[in-house]
Design a protein around this motif. Sequence first.
Motif, PDB file in Angstrom:
ATOM      1  N   GLU A 168     -58.991  98.786 -15.419  1.00  0.00           N
ATOM      2  CA  GLU A 168     -59.026  97.334 -15.682  1.00  0.00           C
ATOM      3  C   GLU A 168     -60.406  96.771 -15.350  1.00  0.00           C
ATOM      4  O   GLU A 168     -60.951  95.954 -16.097  1.00  0.00           O
ATOM      5  N   ALA A 169     -60.954  97.204 -14.217  1.00  0.00           N
ATOM      6  CA  ALA A 169     -62.289  96.721 -13.839  1.00  0.00           C
ATOM      7  C   ALA A 169     -63.322  97.194 -14.856  1.00  0.00           C
ATOM      8  O   ALA A 169     -64.264  96.471 -15.205  1.00  0.00           O
ATOM      9  N   TRP A 170     -63.143  98.405 -15.355  1.00  0.00           N
ATOM     10  CA  TRP A 170     -64.062  98.971 -16.364  1.00  0.00           C
ATOM     11  C   TRP A 170     -64.041  98.099 -17.626  1.00  0.00           C
ATOM     12  O   TRP A 170     -65.087  97.690 -18.147  1.00  0.00           O
ATOM     13  N   TRP A 171     -62.823  97.810 -18.121  1.00  0.00           N
ATOM     14  CA  TRP A 171     -62.710  96.999 -19.334  1.00  0.00           C
ATOM     15  C   TRP A 171     -63.368  95.632 -19.135  1.00  0.00           C
ATOM     16  O   TRP A 171     -64.104  95.159 -19.998  1.00  0.00           O
ATOM     17  N   ALA A 172     -63.045  95.026 -17.971  1.00  0.00           N
ATOM     18  CA  ALA A 172     -63.534  93.656 -17.755  1.00  0.00           C
ATOM     19  C   ALA A 172     -65.047  93.650 -17.510  1.00  0.00           C
ATOM     20  O   ALA A 172     -65.765  92.797 -18.043  1.00  0.00           O
ATOM     21  N   ALA A 173     -65.518  94.612 -16.716  1.00  0.00           N
ATOM     22  CA  ALA A 173     -66.941  94.621 -16.343  1.00  0.00           C
ATOM     23  C   ALA A 173     -67.841  94.841 -17.550  1.00  0.00           C
ATOM     24  O   ALA A 173     -68.935  94.287 -17.630  1.00  0.00           O
ATOM     25  N   ASP A 174     -67.388  95.660 -18.495  1.00  0.00           N
ATOM     26  CA  ASP A 174     -68.244  96.004 -19.634  1.00  0.00           C
ATOM     27  C   ASP A 174     -67.955  95.132 -20.851  1.00  0.00           C
ATOM     28  O   ASP A 174     -68.281  95.496 -21.981  1.00  0.00           O
ATOM     29  N   ASN A 175     -67.367  93.990 -20.610  1.00  0.00           N
ATOM     30  CA  ASN A 175     -67.062  93.068 -21.706  1.00  0.00           C
ATOM     31  C   ASN A 175     -68.352  92.541 -22.352  1.00  0.00           C
ATOM     32  O   ASN A 175     -69.443  92.744 -21.827  1.00  0.00           O
ATOM     33  N   GLU A 176     -68.205  91.846 -23.480  1.00  0.00           N
ATOM     34  CA  GLU A 176     -69.376  91.502 -24.297  1.00  0.00           C
ATOM     35  C   GLU A 176     -70.446  90.685 -23.570  1.00  0.00           C
ATOM     36  O   GLU A 176     -71.625  90.997 -23.648  1.00  0.00           O
ATOM     37  N   SER A 177     -70.028  89.597 -22.912  1.00  0.00           N
ATOM     38  CA  SER A 177     -71.017  88.715 -22.277  1.00  0.00           C
ATOM     39  C   SER A 177     -71.047  88.980 -20.787  1.00  0.00           C
ATOM     40  O   SER A 177     -70.050  88.760 -20.106  1.00  0.00           O
ATOM     41  N   PRO A 181     -73.965  89.665 -17.151  1.00  0.00           N
ATOM     42  CA  PRO A 181     -75.337  89.404 -16.700  1.00  0.00           C
ATOM     43  C   PRO A 181     -76.362  90.414 -17.206  1.00  0.00           C
ATOM     44  O   PRO A 181     -77.511  90.058 -17.456  1.00  0.00           O
ATOM     45  N   SER A 182     -75.971  91.682 -17.324  1.00  0.00           N
ATOM     46  CA  SER A 182     -76.932  92.676 -17.805  1.00  0.00           C
ATOM     47  C   SER A 182     -76.203  93.792 -18.539  1.00  0.00           C
ATOM     48  O   SER A 182     -75.337  94.453 -17.963  1.00  0.00           O
ATOM     49  N   LYS A 183     -76.610  94.022 -19.773  1.00  0.00           N
ATOM     50  CA  LYS A 183     -75.994  95.118 -20.536  1.00  0.00           C
ATOM     51  C   LYS A 183     -76.466  96.472 -20.019  1.00  0.00           C
ATOM     52  O   LYS A 183     -75.893  97.511 -20.353  1.00  0.00           O
ATOM     53  N   ALA A 184     -77.531  96.455 -19.232  1.00  0.00           N
ATOM     54  CA  ALA A 184     -78.039  97.722 -18.689  1.00  0.00           C
ATOM     55  C   ALA A 184     -77.164  98.223 -17.540  1.00  0.00           C
ATOM     56  O   ALA A 184     -77.291  99.371 -17.123  1.00  0.00           O
ATOM     57  N   VAL A 185     -76.315  97.354 -17.039  1.00  0.00           N
ATOM     58  CA  VAL A 185     -75.426  97.758 -15.945  1.00  0.00           C
ATOM     59  C   VAL A 185     -74.053  98.056 -16.530  1.00  0.00           C
ATOM     60  O   VAL A 185     -73.442  97.197 -17.161  1.00  0.00           O
ATOM     61  N   THR A 186     -73.599  99.289 -16.359  1.00  0.00           N
ATOM     62  CA  THR A 186     -72.272  99.634 -16.862  1.00  0.00           C
ATOM     63  C   THR A 186     -71.436 100.181 -15.712  1.00  0.00           C
ATOM     64  O   THR A 186     -71.956 100.814 -14.787  1.00  0.00           O
ATOM     65  N   TYR A 187     -70.151  99.901 -15.820  1.00  0.00           N
ATOM     66  CA  TYR A 187     -69.239 100.236 -14.724  1.00  0.00           C
ATOM     67  C   TYR A 187     -69.309 101.723 -14.375  1.00  0.00           C
ATOM     68  O   TYR A 187     -69.523 102.098 -13.228  1.00  0.00           O
ATOM     69  N   LEU A 188     -69.108 102.553 -15.386  1.00  0.00           N
ATOM     70  CA  LEU A 188     -68.980 103.980 -15.078  1.00  0.00           C
ATOM     71  C   LEU A 188     -70.262 104.546 -14.467  1.00  0.00           C
ATOM     72  O   LEU A 188     -70.218 105.411 -13.582  1.00  0.00           O
ATOM     73  N   GLU A 189     -71.404 104.064 -14.922  1.00  0.00           N
ATOM     74  CA  GLU A 189     -72.662 104.566 -14.329  1.00  0.00           C
ATOM     75  C   GLU A 189     -72.731 104.223 -12.846  1.00  0.00           C
ATOM     76  O   GLU A 189     -73.236 105.010 -12.043  1.00  0.00           O
ATOM     77  N   GLN A 190     -72.247 103.058 -12.487  1.00  0.00           N
ATOM     78  CA  GLN A 190     -72.270 102.684 -11.069  1.00  0.00           C
ATOM     79  C   GLN A 190     -71.292 103.539 -10.264  1.00  0.00           C
ATOM     80  O   GLN A 190     -71.578 103.936  -9.133  1.00  0.00           O
ATOM     81  N   VAL A 191     -70.133 103.835 -10.863  1.00  0.00           N
ATOM     82  CA  VAL A 191     -69.177 104.729 -10.190  1.00  0.00           C
ATOM     83  C   VAL A 191     -69.799 106.120 -10.035  1.00  0.00           C
ATOM     84  O   VAL A 191     -69.759 106.729  -8.960  1.00  0.00           O
ATOM     85  N   HIS A 192     -70.386 106.604 -11.115  1.00  0.00           N
ATOM     86  CA  HIS A 192     -70.996 107.945 -11.062  1.00  0.00           C
ATOM     87  C   HIS A 192     -72.131 107.991 -10.039  1.00  0.00           C
ATOM     88  O   HIS A 192     -72.316 109.010  -9.366  1.00  0.00           O
ATOM     89  N   ALA A 193     -72.887 106.920  -9.916  1.00  0.00           N
ATOM     90  CA  ALA A 193     -74.005 106.922  -8.961  1.00  0.00           C
ATOM     91  C   ALA A 193     -73.481 107.088  -7.534  1.00  0.00           C
ATOM     92  O   ALA A 193     -74.022 107.870  -6.739  1.00  0.00           O
ATOM     93  N   ALA A 194     -72.418 106.374  -7.217  1.00  0.00           N
ATOM     94  CA  ALA A 194     -71.833 106.492  -5.868  1.00  0.00           C
ATOM     95  C   ALA A 194     -71.277 107.902  -5.668  1.00  0.00           C
ATOM     96  O   ALA A 194     -71.482 108.538  -4.624  1.00  0.00           O
ATOM     97  N   TYR A 195     -70.583 108.386  -6.696  1.00  0.00           N
ATOM     98  CA  TYR A 195     -69.982 109.729  -6.598  1.00  0.00           C
ATOM     99  C   TYR A 195     -71.070 110.787  -6.417  1.00  0.00           C
ATOM    100  O   TYR A 195     -70.943 111.694  -5.580  1.00  0.00           O
ATOM    101  N   THR A 196     -72.128 110.662  -7.187  1.00  0.00           N
ATOM    102  CA  THR A 196     -73.202 111.658  -7.131  1.00  0.00           C
ATOM    103  C   THR A 196     -73.822 111.707  -5.736  1.00  0.00           C
ATOM    104  O   THR A 196     -74.089 112.790  -5.201  1.00  0.00           O
ATOM    105  N   ALA A 197     -74.039 110.543  -5.150  1.00  0.00           N
ATOM    106  CA  ALA A 197     -74.637 110.522  -3.807  1.00  0.00           C
ATOM    107  C   ALA A 197     -73.738 111.253  -2.809  1.00  0.00           C
ATOM    108  O   ALA A 197     -74.213 112.053  -1.987  1.00  0.00           O
ATOM    109  N   LEU A 198     -72.429 111.020  -2.883  1.00  0.00           N
ATOM    110  CA  LEU A 198     -71.505 111.698  -1.968  1.00  0.00           C
ATOM    111  C   LEU A 198     -71.431 113.197  -2.262  1.00  0.00           C
ATOM    112  O   LEU A 198     -71.373 114.029  -1.357  1.00  0.00           O
ATOM    113  N   HIS A 199     -71.437 113.514  -3.540  1.00  0.00           N
ATOM    114  CA  HIS A 199     -71.396 114.918  -3.973  1.00  0.00           C
ATOM    115  C   HIS A 199     -72.592 115.672  -3.407  1.00  0.00           C
ATOM    116  O   HIS A 199     -72.469 116.788  -2.877  1.00  0.00           O
TER     117      HIS A 199
END
Length: 700
Positions: free
Chosen positions: A420-429, A431-449
């Motif tokens: 749900e957060a993914w759908w809402a966060a990546d909606n059309e309008s 603050p920044s199209k360069a920020v996408t939900y999954l990339e932020q999740v992956h960044a946190a995961y990668t650091a822990l990994h």
Amino acid sequence: MYTPAATQVHLDEAVRATPFVQTGIAYGCDYNPEQWGPEVWAEDVLLMQQAGVDLVAINIFGWSALEPRAGEYDFTLLDTIIDLLHSHGIRVNLGTGTSSPPPWLTTAHPEILPQVEDGTTRYSGGRQAWCPSSPVFRAHALRLVERVAERYGAHPAVVLWHVSNELGCHNALCYCDDTAGAFRRWLEARYGTIAALNTAWGTSFWSQRYGAWEEIHTPRLTLSSRNPGQALDFHRFSSDELLGYYRAEEAVIRRHSRVPVTTNFMVTAHIRNLDYWSWASDVDVVANDHYLDHRLDDPTTELAFSADLSRGLADGGGWLLMEQATSAVNWQPLNRAKAPGEMTRNSLSHVARGAEAICFFQWRASQQGSEKFHSALVPHAGTDTVLWKEVVELGATLTRLREVVGTRVVADTAILFSWEAWWAADNESRPSKAVTYLEQVHAAYTALHRLGVTVDIVSPDADLTGYRLVVVPALYLTTDEQADNLAAFVAAGGHTLVTFYSGIVDEDDRVRLGGYPGAFRDLLGISVEEFVPLSPDQAVRLDAFGADAFGADAFGADAFGADATGTLWTERLRLASAEAIASYADGTLVGVPAITRNRHGSGAAWYLATAPDHTTYRDLLRVIAREARVTATGPENDGLLEVIRRVGDDRSFVFIINHGVSDTVVATADGIDIVTGDAVTGTVLVPAGAVRVIREETAS
Ligand code: GLA
């Protein structure tokens, strides 16, 4: 949380299936014998035995063969194949055959064809050309399921039902009139009154107020951006609609069979249309398909994330990897072949994270059709190949790993993940199209990994008791209950790291006022006045990012790097009760806090207001993990070494996967490497590209 409408079929617990029986790690594949003749089938089953393949998915795309004309059935081929597999001791994962309608159906009933968001139709000739809300499609499909289930429901070869295939892979979002009708009914069940819908969608904006349900449509393309509430609910509806379809097939099967039922999920980077948290309890066993996506920076770490999320969907228990590729796929711009050993490492990375079946698409590489250049267990070149040798070796390795079945991965760190957060966060309008939900999740995961920390991926609604650290990346949409859940976890002594663009809106995508991040403001002890996103090529330096902020004793003087930077996002943040850990050293927000920490009850809540470079992210999480007393399961490294532990009542296993090009020595408990059979005392040498699985003599 929304509960699917009562009109949807829901099975009584009493008639649920027997569980999927695991006597070892199943080894299998999709098998499409209709593409070949009988002499090939005879060879197939012998080769399957040679490789140790014992679970085969058939009839996935069987409809046009089973029902060549409306209402005329021909089970000759399927009877033969099931009996052939059975007589060779190979278990059947039986597809219901409904994933792609035959041409006679789309010709007779073009109204079942899906429409995309510009209102144009997508035709047959590919696959999955059906609208999930089409009553005509459903009637025809369920009629087929009935025939298949009554014929094979008690066949001793059939150990699992495979509903359709990757439901929603192509057709999750249909914009046709049938869908609009179903969407209205769903909305009526959710909101009750049109006034409540208007409130939820904020339709006073841009003169969008509805007076009657009939005025509401699917969110087809508009001239401007579309109503975000409508778009979000359309995602929820579409996920529920396919779940309703799954339940309808399952209900038909259940009339004839007690064999467990599942369907293959797509927990993957490029498909996001189904909220599998709401699906997971419906399937008798969680099954996932995963393909390395070479469009990503780090496909192997994404595989680990997908496997950890699959385990989350299975509530921490075993799950089935239903599909992966032995080597290249055919649907990426550049379809990379796997290096020797990579298929084995990928497979055991899934097993290490809870998979109890390793299956592939597909058995034999097709000679024709769209997927003829997709890899398979039997390649075009035949069995005198490096690939086939590895296929056979993998089968033998999985047989040796049978004793890990039933053990569980234990993690003291979790990441909250929400479709749900993914759908809402990546909606059309936004603050920044360069920020996408999954990339932020992956960044946190990668650091822990990289820190060697094993991570559970759980729903924001999950019980967080027992975790030491919970990371909350970009959880833009957060319900009150989810915010309370996290706050209670921290108050009771847990540690959390919340990252920017979390807690911004409620479940109706309504901004929480009074300073961002509204849902977590008190927990974090901060208030954000304004988002200040950066262009993708911009970076800001982070200052005061040293041991002083903590006291050198707590974390060591070199806890943080001197070259820390933030990218993509900054914000005008004010401290309330929190302390600043790092601030911007340049840019327009010099001196404004970028990383903060707040005491809350017996725990601590950290906030990260920017997207740090990889090193800084890892540095930060190293400090937080230490403060939270997280136990790493492996050494910190650059992602080329994975160490994961599976624990049972009376035994435990450590998987060590060396993705690198150098041999490496890893400290372990004494035990036996069940891959090689060698005894291990204190350390194990893991050759470049190899996997070792140590049965520990003493579980620590
Ligand atoms: C999906 C499908 C398979 C096949 C593979 C190819 O997973 O379920 O039928 O198309 O993709 O990668």
